[in-house]
Design a protein around this motif. Structure first.
Motif, short mmCIF file in Angstrom:
data_model
loop_
_atom_site.label_atom_id
_atom_site.label_comp_id
_atom_site.label_asym_id
_atom_site.label_seq_id
_atom_site.Cartn_x
_atom_site.Cartn_y
_atom_site.Cartn_z
N ALA A 212 0.83 -1.21 0.00
CA ALA A 212 0.00 0.00 0.00
C ALA A 212 0.86 1.26 0.00
O ALA A 212 0.66 2.17 -0.83
N TRP A 213 1.83 1.34 0.91
CA TRP A 213 2.61 2.58 0.94
C TRP A 213 3.50 2.73 -0.28
O TRP A 213 3.77 3.85 -0.74
N ARG A 214 3.96 1.59 -0.83
CA ARG A 214 4.78 1.66 -2.04
C ARG A 214 3.95 2.16 -3.22
O ARG A 214 4.47 2.93 -4.05
N GLU A 215 2.71 1.70 -3.32
CA GLU A 215 1.86 2.17 -4.43
C GLU A 215 1.62 3.67 -4.34
O GLU A 215 1.69 4.39 -5.35
N GLN A 216 1.37 4.15 -3.13
CA GLN A 216 1.14 5.59 -2.96
C GLN A 216 2.41 6.37 -3.24
O GLN A 216 2.40 7.41 -3.91
N SER B 77 4.81 5.48 -5.17
CA SER B 77 5.15 5.39 -6.59
C SER B 77 4.52 6.51 -7.39
O SER B 77 5.08 6.98 -8.38
N THR B 78 3.35 6.94 -6.98
CA THR B 78 2.67 8.01 -7.73
C THR B 78 2.98 9.40 -7.18
O THR B 78 3.10 10.36 -7.93
N GLU B 79 3.17 9.52 -5.87
CA GLU B 79 3.31 10.84 -5.27
C GLU B 79 4.78 11.25 -5.04
O GLU B 79 5.08 12.44 -5.06
N LEU C 251 11.68 11.95 -6.68
CA LEU C 251 12.97 11.38 -6.30
C LEU C 251 13.79 11.02 -7.53
O LEU C 251 15.03 11.14 -7.51
N GLU C 252 13.13 10.58 -8.58
CA GLU C 252 13.86 10.26 -9.81
C GLU C 252 14.45 11.51 -10.44
O GLU C 252 15.56 11.48 -10.98
#
Length: 887
Positions: A833-837, A839-841, A846-847
């Motif tokens: 769950a936290w990784r999915e959030q 990944s979008t926000e 960071l990239e």
């Protein structure tokens, strides 16, 4: 007495060579006779066969055993030398099959209309033959038989014609693949080991520190690196030859006239040029290209060249007959097929799992079978037509045997020279010369050039190089690379084929030149080309990047490139970073400030804390680089006054160490003198007197150290330590600033990998009820390993591990295991769950931050240098860096 026996060794060798005695026996014979004489004199005079040997002696050699002798003085199984017979075979095969003749005739027709065109064509073909045959005698004879009559017939100056042919024939000594480069690489590998030991001892004696920094250490060389390093200097020499001939023809057209082709420049001629020129060029590309691209070693490339030459000979010997090109066409089709298969699929017979794997393997087997058919077919032709293969094999065996026998004999001669202390004398002489390394280097080059008047290239390479190379490589003031030194020696040795009275290229050409060409004209003709060779030597000496860049570039861009944290790369990487900060520092600083403003509440507490600290640390990188630059400027400012003083004192200390070594040896004579010793009482008394003299000399030398030395050295060392501290601090800062960024990016991107494990963990819950404890433990162990491979999945792995423990005990506890698996599923869902959030926000921002700092602050944290940075570092490290003030 040791000096006397050195003179005996040199005089005996010179007399044997001058009287025409075979070199292969003159070298070891001189060593054996001199060693035997010194042993006999020592035995009858002192009772010890080792008395007149500075380093060891026959008694110690024999007690060491044959294995130790071979390991120290010569190792016949060195892989580098295997390439010699392969390249010799390739060259002789191309020469015997008349491919060289075709090249000369066709290129002469192509370049004829250009001023000096015939001469330019000879140089061009000489370069091609150098890159395919490398056999000077064969090349000079072939070009002399074919080109010289044509050049004379077209009113070329006999001096220019003979000089061009003789000089072009020697290009095989410097343009790879070259036998002399292989021999030099072999000799320099041993020289680097000796020089590294010497430099380590020098660092310890100068600084008192036991370990020397890795970036001060020497790196060895290989035949492949020598080939890469010699490529540009070889092409430079070709260019100089062509420019000289063109300029000569323009200034004196009557001595190098144009020669228009009698026929038309039509499709037939174009095909003739294509079929004559492309196969040798393709062979050059296969041999050198495979080395440069890291596909093959030098030995493997030699095998490629030998097989390629045999295939080319197979169609040339059947020229004009039906089916002449069939084996060559089969080989080309097979190679193309293999290349296509390997490009699109990794062929591995041990890992066949799909139908695609089977198809790729079948196609590869068919292609390899066709290649083998083409090879054996061509080999059969060369064996049956004019008995070519047998003649080539015999000549290869003769040439290779000659080289190896000379290597063994030269190793014996060098061992004898060192045993009598000859190497120490050479070192003392060179180091006593004013001007430091470059005066030593010029003297060595001058000696090699003069020896070239009388000796062949092999004798110079295997006798002189092992003696002088360790001395030159150990000097930190120039800090030259073994590749550069080898190429410089190779360029110098090349002149030995042209310099009278024993210029072998002149002898070869004299043997096939018509009587109308006077020998004095040949001598006049090579003078200009000797000058061009010396000009090339000077250009390469002043521009070491011409040699060092290509090996560095290939190394840093290869699959086996050193990691960015390699100590040897740090100085150049920091120079790159400094330039980037100067140009784009504001953008990098702005990216860091934007990263500081990111909302990291989505991340687990430990990751958020580490990432926040990394942003703060990254902000320190640019100011720390300014500290490095300031420290370097301080060193540069102090160097002007300190360097002469440092050289003066280190020279005195070197002389003092030399006296200490002599005193130590004499003290040993004193201890071993007397009625029961190996030395007489008189020798002991003489040794005591000599010790007193040397001690007085030592005290006089030490008194010559300027009184301001200690304070100056202390101050300069303080500056160096400040520079080192600044660099170490910067490196720690960049590591700490980038590692958390990489970790967080990996953890966020691992969301899909965690999702893929959901079914596996659910399956464990079912297996808990169905399977035995042993079966469950086996399955849960496999899942635990899969979870462990996912970055940042420790919260999921821990309960799975507890479930495994519960079922591995002597009384398996299913309820505990069930509870832990439920905890694992809950942890998995939270992590997903936290990784999915994130990944979008968070991930896109960071990239962007990673892209802004990756190639500067994050450079040390990468697996390998990016192309831009690798090319910069390759260019930066191609120049010699004086590190003598650290010694």
């Amino acid at each position: 007495m040791e000096l006397f026996f050195i003179l005996v060794l040199i005089v005996t060798m010179a007399y044997a060579l001058g009287s025409g005695y075979p070199v292969a026996f003159a070298l070891p014979g001189s060593a054996i006779l001199t060693i035997a004489l010194a042993s006999l004199v020592g035995y009858f005079a002192t009772g010890s066969v080792d008395a007149y040997f500075t380093h060891g002696g026959p008694g110690q050699w024999l007690s060491a055993g044959v294995t130790n002798f071979r390991g120290i003085y010569w190792e016949a199984e060195r892989d580098t030398l295997i390439a010699i017979p392969l390249f010799v075979f390739m060259g002789i095969m191309l020469q015997r099959s008349k491919i060289a003749e075709d090249l000369l005739v066709t290129m002469a027709q192509l370049f004829g209309p250009i001023p000096g065109g015939l001469g330019i064509s000879v140089v061009f073909v000489g370069a091609l033959l150098a890159a395919t045959t490398g056999i000077v005698g064969a090349t000079v004879v072939a070009m002399g038989l074919i080109s010289l009559p044509a050049m004379l017939r077209n009113r070329y100056s006999p001096a220019l014609a003979t000089g061009t042919i003789a000089a072009s024939g020697t290009l095989g000594q410097i343009i790879p693949p070259s036998i002399v480069l292989i021999i030099l690489a072999d000799q320099l590998a041993s020289a680097v080991d000796q020089a590294s030991t010497t430099r380590q001892a020098l660092y310890k004696a100068s600084t008192g520190e036991i370990s020397m920094p890795a970036d001060f250490a020497l790196t060895s060389t290989s035949a492949g690196e020598m080939f890469l390093g010699a490529l540009v200097p070889g092409l430079l020499l070709v260019g100089l030859y062509m420019l000289f001939i063109l300029g000569f023809a323009l200034l004196k057209p009557h001595m190098a006239p144009t020669v228009p082709r009698e026929g038309a420049y039509d499709r037939r001629f174009a095909w003739q040029v294509f079929i004559t020129l492309v196969p040798p060029l393709a062979l050059i590309f296969l041999v050198l290209g495979s080395i440069i691209m890291g596909i093959a070693t030098v030995n493997q490339a030699g095998a490629i060249g030998a097989i390629g030459a045999m295939i080319m000979a197979g169609y040339r010997l059947r020229d004009g007959e039906k089916g002449a090109y069939t084996p060559a066409i089969l080989a080309i089709i097979a190679l193309l097929a293999v290349g296509v298969v390997v490009s699109f699929h990794a062929v591995n017979i041990k890992r066949i799992t799909t139908s695609t794997d089977v198809l790729a393997l079948v196609v590869a087997l068919i292609a390899v079978s066709l290649l083998l058919i083409a090879i054996f077919w061509s080999g059969w032709r060369t064996m049956k037509i004019e008995d070519t293969l047998r003649g080539v094999m015999i000549e290869t065996a003769k040439t290779t045997s000659l080289v190896f026998i000379i290597l063994i004999g030269a190793a014996m001669l060098t061992a004898a020279f060192r045993a009598f202390g000859g190497e120490d004398l050479v070192r003392e002489f060179l180091q006593s010369m004013p001007g430091g390394f470059w005066s030593q280097f010029v003297i060595v080059m001058l000696v090699i050039f003069i020896l070239g008047f009388f000796l062949d290239f092999i004798e110079i390479a295997v006798v002189v190089v092992p003696i002088v190379a360790p001395i030159l490589l150990a000097d930190p003031s120039a800090n030259v690379t073994a590749v550069w030194l080898g190429v410089m020696i190779g360029l110098n040795i090349q002149t030995s084929f042209l310099t009278p009275p024993f210029g072998f290229a002149l002898f070869y050409l004299r043997g096939v030149a018509p009587a109308t060409v006077r020998t004095i004209a040949m001598y006049k003709g090579v003078i200009a080309f000797i000058g061009l060779q010396l000009m090339a030597l000077t250009i390469v000496g002043l521009n070491p990047a011409l040699v060092n860049y290509l090996p560095n570039r290939v190394s840093l861009l290869s699959e086996t490139a050193p990691p960015p944290k390699n100590p040897r790369l740090q100085v150049c990487m920091e120079e790159f970073a400094a330039e980037e900060y100067a140009e784009n520092g504001d953008e990098i600083a702005a990216a860091i400030e934007r990263a500081r403003a990111l909302d990291l509440s989505l991340l687990p507490e430990d990751l958020a804390e580490d990432l926040t600290e990394s942003f703060d640390t990254a902000a320190e990188a640019i100011p720390q680089m300014e500290e490095i630059l300031a420290a370097q400027r301080a060193i540069d400012d102090a160097t002007y006054e300190y360097k002469p003083l440092h050289r003066q004192v280190r020279g005195i200390e070197r002389d003092v160490r030399r006296l200490d070594a002599r005193i130590e040896d004499l003290e040993l004579v004193v201890v071993r003198s007397g009625p029961t010793g190996i030395y007489s009482a008189e020798q002991g008394e003489n040794a005591k007197e000599r010790i007193a003299d040397l001690t007085a000399q030592k005290e006089e030398l030490e008194a010559g150290i300027p009184p301001e030395w200690d304070e100056a050295a202390k101050q300069f060392k303080t500056l160096q330590q400040a520079d080192q501290r600044a660099r170490l601090a910067y490196r720690r800062t960049t590591d700490q600033a980038y590692e958390p960024v990489v970790e967080v990016l990996q953890v966020i991107r691992a969301g899909d990998a965690l999702k893929a494990l959901r079914n596996d963990i659910e399956a464990l819950q079912e297996a808990l009820d169905k399977d035995t404890a042993e079966e469950f433990v086996e399955k849960v162990s496999a899942v635990r390993s899969m979870v462990g491979d996912v970055p940042g999945a420790g919260d999921v792995r821990d309960p799975i591990n507890e479930a495994r423990k519960a079922m591995r005990s002597s009384t398996p506890d299913k309820e505990t295991a069930r509870t832990e698996l439920a905890n694992a599923m809950q942890a998995l869902e939270r992590e997903i769950a936290w990784r999915e959030q994130a990944s979008t926000e968070l991930l896109p921002q960071l990239e962007v931050y990673n892209a802004a700092i990756r190639d500067t602050i994050g450079l040390r944290g990468l697996d390998r240098l990016p192309r831009e940075q690798a090319l910069y570092v390759a260019g930066c490290s191609s120049h010699h860096r004086d590190v003598s003030l650290s010694f």
